[in-house]
Design a protein around this motif. Structure first.
Motif, PDB file in Angstrom:
ATOM      1  N   ALA A 174       0.815  -1.218   0.000  1.00 25.00           N
ATOM      2  CA  ALA A 174       0.000   0.000   0.000  1.00 25.00           C
ATOM      3  C   ALA A 174       0.846   1.265   0.000  1.00 25.00           C
ATOM      4  N   HIS A 179      -3.480   0.742  -5.446  1.00 26.95           N
ATOM      5  CA  HIS A 179      -4.491   0.139  -4.591  1.00 26.95           C
ATOM      6  C   HIS A 179      -4.234  -1.357  -4.452  1.00 26.95           C
ATOM      7  N   ASN A 202      -6.444   0.845   6.539  1.00 28.25           N
ATOM      8  CA  ASN A 202      -5.675   1.499   5.477  1.00 28.25           C
ATOM      9  C   ASN A 202      -6.608   1.824   4.309  1.00 28.25           C
ATOM     10  N   LYS A 204      -6.039   2.475   1.327  1.00 30.93           N
ATOM     11  CA  LYS A 204      -5.595   1.945   0.042  1.00 30.93           C
ATOM     12  C   LYS A 204      -5.748   0.426  -0.051  1.00 30.93           C
ATOM     13  N   ILE A 205      -6.354  -0.190   0.990  1.00 35.59           N
ATOM     14  CA  ILE A 205      -6.550  -1.641   0.991  1.00 35.59           C
ATOM     15  C   ILE A 205      -8.040  -1.951   1.106  1.00 35.59           C
TER      16      ILE A 205
END
Length: 320
Positions: A174, A179, A202, A204-205
């Motif tokens: 990440a 992504h 997170n 981006k996860i």
């Protein structure tokens, strides 16, 4: 079988750990013998040199600013070991007897008695076994985010798994990629609470629960997506991604030592903290066969150095 020869150091396995151990042992005038390994019935694709032999560009090994391929790096390791007099057999060890010294190490065509043994048989990544996986290994499919994550900067990638390793991989990626989508067969994670929270929080996860990869897709440029099936509904969907990181664990190559050397719960060989000594005097272990945490070429090489020094000092202490 030829007459058994007695030597001071025998190294079972190659890779960064085994070859580094050989370099140090040879320079200490211990005349090491290496059984570098090779294909077996259970592992027909296994080649001498370890996991780097199936790695394309290695960008994180110090001293190679322009990167180097895994096979070329291992070839240099081997040549350096041979330069100092290491004898290398490109074959597997089929039997060991550690019940008395000198120890017996029996290869496929040659047998030795050895005062000390260094084990560097490594570990094998567990794979999904789905269509397209083999075709796109090192062209999108990987089992090591630390090794290959930098190749996927600002791209969409997938991580398969639900344990600590998968969460560590996803969190690491990440920081680099655009992504990360984590694909897990269940609706809860097996990872420790702190690792779960770190990944779940997170932005981006994201997660695909109760799901499994059915097929890896791509073209001549590399991977470009995966077919993922929902295990509850049976519905499948195509997810576009240029990378797939399989994080379902590794299997240490310790079959030869079962019931002889002490292992951790996951099968990795136990070594005395701060050393490479095993539970049997004169037998040492280095590299991924005893390291379930770092699993890097440079850390394997470091423990290979340690094992050679440990063996040399052990021989001195025992008057050899």
């Amino acid at each position: 079988m030829a007459e058994e020869k007695i030597n001071k150091v025998t190294i079972i396995g190659s890779g960064p750990a085994g070859y580094t151990a050989a370099i140090y042992a040879a320079r200490a005038n211990l005349q090491p013998v290496v059984f570098a390994g090779g294909p077996t019935l259970d592992h027909p694709q296994r080649v001498p040199g370890g996991q780097l032999m199936v790695t394309t560009d290695v960008e994180n090994y110090p001293g190679f600013p322009e990167a180097i391929t895994g096979p070329e790096l291992m070839e240099r390791f081997q040549k350096q070991a041979e330069r100092f007099g290491t004898v290398i057999h490109m074959e597997n060890v089929v039997k060991v007897d550690f019940s008395q010294r000198p120890f017996l190490i029996q290869g496929e065509s040659v047998s030795y008695r050895s005062e000390t043994v260094i084990i560097s048989t490594g570990a094998t990544a567990k794979w999904l076994g789905v269509k397209g996986e083999d075709a796109y290994k090192n062209r999108g499919v990987s089992a090591c985010a630390t090794c290959d994550g930098a190749f996927f900067k600002n791209q969409d990638v997938l991580v398969v798994g639900g344990g600590d390793t998968a969460m560590e991989e996803a969190t690491y990626l990440a920081k680099i990629v655009k992504h990360v989508t984590v694909i897990h067969r269940r609706d809860t994670l097996r990872a420790s609470k702190v690792m779960q929270e770190r990944a779940l929080q997170n932005p981006k996860i994201s997660f695909l629960w109760n799901s499994a990869v059915e097929e890896v897709l791509g073209d001549n440029k590399g991977m470009n997506g995966a077919v993922v099936r929902n295990l509850k509904t049976g519905d499948s969907q195509l997810i576009k991604a240029t990378g797939l990181f399989v994080a379902i664990g590794h299997t240490p190559n310790t079959e030869l030592f079962q019931g002889v050397l002490e292992t951790h719960q996951g099968g990795y060989l136990k070594t005395v903290p701060g050393s490479t000594r095993t539970n049997i005097e004169g037998v040492f272990a280095c590299g991924d066969v005893q390291d379930s945490y770092y699993r890097q070429a440079i850390t394997a090489a470091g423990t290979g150095c340690m094992a050679a020094i440990d063996a040399e000092r052990w021989l001195i202490e025992h008057g050899e």
